[in-house]
Design a protein around this motif. Structure first.
Motif, PDB file in Angstrom:
ATOM      1  N   TRP B  51      21.867  51.874  13.140  1.00  0.00           N
ATOM      2  CA  TRP B  51      22.459  51.015  14.182  1.00  0.00           C
ATOM      3  C   TRP B  51      21.299  50.629  15.104  1.00  0.00           C
ATOM      4  O   TRP B  51      20.809  51.480  15.850  1.00  0.00           O
ATOM      5  CB  TRP B  51      23.524  51.830  14.908  1.00  0.00           C
ATOM      6  CG  TRP B  51      24.306  51.117  15.952  1.00  0.00           C
ATOM      7  CD1 TRP B  51      23.992  49.951  16.590  1.00  0.00           C
ATOM      8  CD2 TRP B  51      25.550  51.562  16.502  1.00  0.00           C
ATOM      9  NE1 TRP B  51      24.962  49.630  17.487  1.00  0.00           N
ATOM     10  CE2 TRP B  51      25.936  50.604  17.467  1.00  0.00           C
ATOM     11  CE3 TRP B  51      26.376  52.667  16.293  1.00  0.00           C
ATOM     12  CZ2 TRP B  51      27.106  50.732  18.204  1.00  0.00           C
ATOM     13  CZ3 TRP B  51      27.531  52.794  17.026  1.00  0.00           C
ATOM     14  CH2 TRP B  51      27.900  51.826  17.970  1.00  0.00           C
ATOM     15  N   GLY B 433      35.100  49.497   6.449  1.00  0.00           N
ATOM     16  CA  GLY B 433      34.133  48.867   7.356  1.00  0.00           C
ATOM     17  C   GLY B 433      32.703  49.133   6.904  1.00  0.00           C
ATOM     18  O   GLY B 433      31.893  48.211   6.773  1.00  0.00           O
ATOM     19  N   PHE B 437      30.530  45.944   5.799  1.00  0.00           N
ATOM     20  CA  PHE B 437      29.429  45.553   6.692  1.00  0.00           C
ATOM     21  C   PHE B 437      28.078  45.761   6.006  1.00  0.00           C
ATOM     22  O   PHE B 437      27.146  44.977   6.183  1.00  0.00           O
ATOM     23  CB  PHE B 437      29.509  46.293   8.024  1.00  0.00           C
ATOM     24  CG  PHE B 437      30.726  45.909   8.827  1.00  0.00           C
ATOM     25  CD1 PHE B 437      31.046  44.573   9.025  1.00  0.00           C
ATOM     26  CD2 PHE B 437      31.563  46.876   9.369  1.00  0.00           C
ATOM     27  CE1 PHE B 437      32.176  44.203   9.751  1.00  0.00           C
ATOM     28  CE2 PHE B 437      32.699  46.519  10.088  1.00  0.00           C
ATOM     29  CZ  PHE B 437      33.007  45.182  10.276  1.00  0.00           C
ATOM     30  N   ALA B 474      27.993  47.126  13.423  1.00  0.00           N
ATOM     31  CA  ALA B 474      29.390  47.290  13.003  1.00  0.00           C
ATOM     32  C   ALA B 474      29.500  48.413  11.971  1.00  0.00           C
ATOM     33  O   ALA B 474      30.472  49.176  11.953  1.00  0.00           O
ATOM     34  CB  ALA B 474      29.915  45.982  12.420  1.00  0.00           C
ATOM     35  N   ASN B 475      28.472  48.535  11.128  1.00  0.00           N
ATOM     36  CA  ASN B 475      28.427  49.637  10.169  1.00  0.00           C
ATOM     37  C   ASN B 475      28.397  50.981  10.915  1.00  0.00           C
ATOM     38  O   ASN B 475      29.090  51.930  10.538  1.00  0.00           O
ATOM     39  CB  ASN B 475      27.184  49.486   9.279  1.00  0.00           C
ATOM     40  CG  ASN B 475      26.953  50.694   8.405  1.00  0.00           C
ATOM     41  OD1 ASN B 475      27.826  51.083   7.644  1.00  0.00           O
ATOM     42  ND2 ASN B 475      25.777  51.304   8.534  1.00  0.00           N
ATOM     43  N   VAL B 477      29.581  51.609  13.933  1.00  0.00           N
ATOM     44  CA  VAL B 477      30.903  51.853  14.525  1.00  0.00           C
ATOM     45  C   VAL B 477      31.870  52.365  13.449  1.00  0.00           C
ATOM     46  O   VAL B 477      32.621  53.328  13.664  1.00  0.00           O
ATOM     47  CB  VAL B 477      31.456  50.559  15.175  1.00  0.00           C
ATOM     48  CG1 VAL B 477      32.883  50.772  15.662  1.00  0.00           C
ATOM     49  CG2 VAL B 477      30.563  50.121  16.328  1.00  0.00           C
ATOM     50  N   SER B 478      31.823  51.717  12.258  1.00  0.00           N
ATOM     51  CA  SER B 478      32.708  52.137  11.172  1.00  0.00           C
ATOM     52  C   SER B 478      32.419  53.574  10.756  1.00  0.00           C
ATOM     53  O   SER B 478      33.335  54.340  10.452  1.00  0.00           O
ATOM     54  CB  SER B 478      32.524  51.228   9.956  1.00  0.00           C
ATOM     55  OG  SER B 478      32.715  49.895  10.326  1.00  0.00           O
TER      56      SER B 478
END
Lengths: 178, 560
Positions: B51, B433, B437, B474-475, B477-478
């Motif tokens: 991230w 996700g 992502f 987003a990865n 967060v998933s």
């Protein structure tokens, strides 16, 4: 049930239900289409990987790269000291992957075909041209040869996308296309 | 011999269970879950490092955590759980004694020592060579020793499984053919033998090389054989989780396969063709012919993919059939609407089928197409794909089964059942996700196994598009969502064992709702129209996505 032996001991004589039969037909057809796409692209597509490759020792390959750089070097990249090489259209290009650089930097012409040679002198490396997104695997001891024609101009990164140790994330080369 | 075996009768299923098999199932499954927790933690660390704005770990710890995540999840968690499944599918489902239980314990300890040694060696920091340990990058010799110990243990359990099949057959503990689930487990075990043999063929010389006894190992040969293990081992998972799908449909719905013949043929195709998958990892390698690549990467005309497409229809189809027999016959989808959406075993298995098919399956075929691999090889699209298969498909199916199996085996109620209802949705969401992502970022060229996509320390510079950074966030967060779900699962399993309410009386599995289709095969119309519509939706997505990627390929530089 699926967790007990089949109730009908002669289960292989049961008829195949219609939904299943229909789906089997559709799935087989799709399987054949997908299979045919690969040879089809070899004949009609313009993005196919050559299968030309040679065994070569790391030292012999390094010599070829040095001779190539010597012959076509036009400048150095900023204050990095990395040579920028501009071979004529159609020329053989020798690129070297090593811990942790793609050597040298290239300057190519858009729409012209070049004969790329790729190899590594130490570990496995990835040769990933971005953002066009072409990804090749480079092995030590193997010289991979392929024809490549840049179709767009700009500055392209050559990212190593095969893990090659602690400095892997600094292994970045460059290709200019004018 | 047989006289020394003690049994208990399971109140829920009526099965007679060999106490030694019972104990081995429990120990293997619980050990699996412990390593799922450890491996999942490493996975979270990896995702938080990738991230871009968080960039948690330093580079050396990142590569260490990535190696540990691969080994602990892809090998230790999944294979320990599969060992439990093999005992379950043979000794329990066939209601047979388990021959040579001491050998089973020996194998268990061998695997545990291998798993622990592997973790210790990786944590020492000299073996951050990734799960694949490609030569000429060298790990500590003990790293290879650990993998070999673990593999030998697993191989022993496979042979114990075969021995149990022989014992059950000769002692006539069941009538007729093997149950479908046992058949699927047998397919998994056969593939496992091939897989472990490939692993031994390459890891033994690699160990000798790391000790200095062999001077050179060809890196291309290593990849060809290593992936004979690496990819085929994923086919063990596919066979095992498809067997779990059928088992789940049976215990929740009393579902019966629409036709045994079709399901078993589809399993058989796995044995015949899955071994070719090593080529999936060799599509942009030097020195291999296009013919070799095309034939092998497509499992010879996509026959193994075809097998999975058949299971994708027959599992939900058997559920639809069972539900229709119960009277849920309105329209195309009443059977699905009236399914037990509060039951984590059902929901988990249902989501596992969807994620494995739509996300992992389609992306796997695209990734494994000879020329399309050029735009995806070693990008983060690859982990995107296999999180769809191994995490969303296999792991979720196994976890879902635990919500049924653990109360049955341990005679305890699941701790905090309301929480359990949330689990499969949360885990499915997080994993979907992660997969999507990562696939998106991979399509934009982001590399897998890479510490810094900004190249801050490199002498030269390259900037990925801003969207790629967003997708990697987003990865992350998933991954946090999936980790929370994973933590809920591990916590629930552990607390169920420790403080779960003792189970009173029996909770019988669903009765055999769907009597055989005999005589219906030639009736008018389709027996499972709802499932057929779902299958067509799947096919449409597959076809569209497949050709979109050929379009992407046609836009890159020309190669010949």
């Amino acid at each position: 049930m699926a967790i007990t032996p089949p109730a009908n001991r002669l289960w292989w004589n049961e008829p195949v239900e219609r939904t299943e039969a229909l789906w089997i037909g559709i799935a087989l057809l799709w399987a054949v289409i997908m299979f045919v796409m690969m040879p089809y692209w070899h004949i009609y597509g313009q993005q196919n990987l050559s299968t030309e490759a040679y065994k070569i020792s790391p030292d012999a390959y390094t010599e070829k790269v040095e001779a190539f750089v010597e012959k076509y070097k036009i400048r150095e990249e900023g204050d990095t000291g990395i040579p920028v090489v501009k071979p004529p259209a159609g020329a053989d290009i020798y690129m070297l992957g090593r811990l942790w650089e793609w050597y040298p930097i290239l300057e190519l012409e858009k729409g012209k075909q070049y004969r790329f040679h790729l190899s590594s002198v130490d570990w496995l490396h990835g040769f990933s041209i971005q953002p066009t997104n072409i990804n090749l695997q480079v092995h030590p001891g193997y010289e991979m040869v392929l024809n490549m024609t840049p179709t767009e101009s700009g500055e392209f990164g050559v990212v190593c996308n095969e893990f090659c140790g602690i400095g892997h994330h600094t292994m970045l080369g460059k290709i200019y296309v004018k | 011999m047989a006289a020394t075996h003690e049994y208990r009768v399971c109140p829920d299923t009526g099965f007679k269970i060999d106490l030694q098999a019972d104990k081995l199932i429990k120990w293997n499954a619980v050990t699996a879950i412990v390593f799922l927790l450890i491996g999942g933690f490493f996975g979270l660390m990896v995702a938080l490092t990738r991230w871009p704005t968080v960039h948690l770990l330093p580079a050396d710890w990142f590569y260490l955590a990535l190696t540990a995540h691969g080994v602990d999840i892809l090998l230790v968690w999944i294979i320990f759980f599969e060992m439990a499944l093999l005992y379950f599918a043979s000794s329990v489902l066939l209601q047979s004694r388990l021959p040579m239980p001491k050998v089973g314990w020996f194998a268990y300890w061998l695997m545990l020592v291998g798993a622990l040694l592997g973790n210790v060696v990786i944590l020492q920091g000299e073996s951050s060579v990734m799960f694949t340990s490609y030569v000429p990058m060298k790990a500590d010799p003990l790293f290879y020793v650990a993998l070999l110990l673990f593999a030998v243990g697993a191989l022993i359990v496979c042979f114990l499984f075969f021995a149990t099949l022989v014992v059950a057959k000769s002692e006539k503990t069941y009538e007729g053919s093997l149950p479908l689930v046992t058949f699927g487990a047998m397919v998994a075990a056969i593939i496992a033998v091939y897989t472990i043999a490939s692993g031994a063929v390459i890891l033994i010389p690699t160990l000798l090389w790391s000790l200095g006894l062999i001077s050179h190992i060809d890196s291309l040969m290593y990849k060809v054989i290593w992936w004979g293990m690496g990819h085929s081992s994923q086919q063990i998972n596919v066979s095992a989780h498809v067997a779990v799908w059928y088992a789940g449909a049976a215990v929740v719905f009393g579902a019966k396969p629409i036709s045994e013949k079709v399901c078993r043929m589809a399993f058989l195709l796995y044995i015949l063709f899955l071994q070719l998958a090593s080529a999936h990892h060799l599509l942009v390698e030097p020195g291999l012919s296009a013919e070799y690549k095309i034939f092998n990467t497509s499992y010879a005309f996509y026959l193994a993919v075809f097998g999975s497409m058949v299971h994708g229809l027959t599992v939900p189809g058997s559920i639809e059939l069972a539900q229709r027999r119960r009277g849920y016959t309105k329209g195309l989808f009443e059977w699905l609407r009236k399914a037990p959406w509060g039951n984590p075993a059902f929901v988990g298995i249902f989501l596992s089928i969807i994620i494995f098919g739509f996300v992992g399956g389609i992306s796997g075929v695209v990734l494994g197409t000879e020329q399309l691999n050029l735009i995806m090889h070693n990008t983060i699209y690859v982990p995107g794909h296999f999180h769809g298969t191994v995490a969303g498909g296999t792991t979720l199916a196994f976890m879902a089964l635990c919500y049924w199996l653990v109360p049955v085996l341990f005679r305890r109620e699941i701790w905090a059942p309301k929480l359990a209802q949330w689990f499969p949705w949360l885990f499915g969401l997080g994993i979907t996700g992660i997969a999507l992502f990562q696939m998106g970022a991979g399509t934009l060229g982001v590399s897998r196994r890479h510490w810094d996509m900004t190249f801050a320390d490199a002498p030269l510079s390259y900037d990925y598009p801003a969207a790629a950074h967003l997708l990697m966030a987003a990865n992350g967060v998933s991954a946090v969502i999936a980790s929370i779900a994973g933590a809920i699962f591990c916590l629930q399993m552990v607390l169920t064992l420790l403080i779960g309410k003792k189970r009173e009386g029996a909770v019988p599995v669903a009765s055999d709702a769907a009597e055989g289709l005999t005589g219906h095969g030639h009736g008018a119309g389709l027996a499972v129209p709802g499932t057929f519509v779902l299958a067509l939706v799947f096919l449409t997505s597959f076809v569209l996505y497949y050709f979109v990627n050929w379009k992407y390929l046609s836009e890159i530089w020309l190669l010949s």
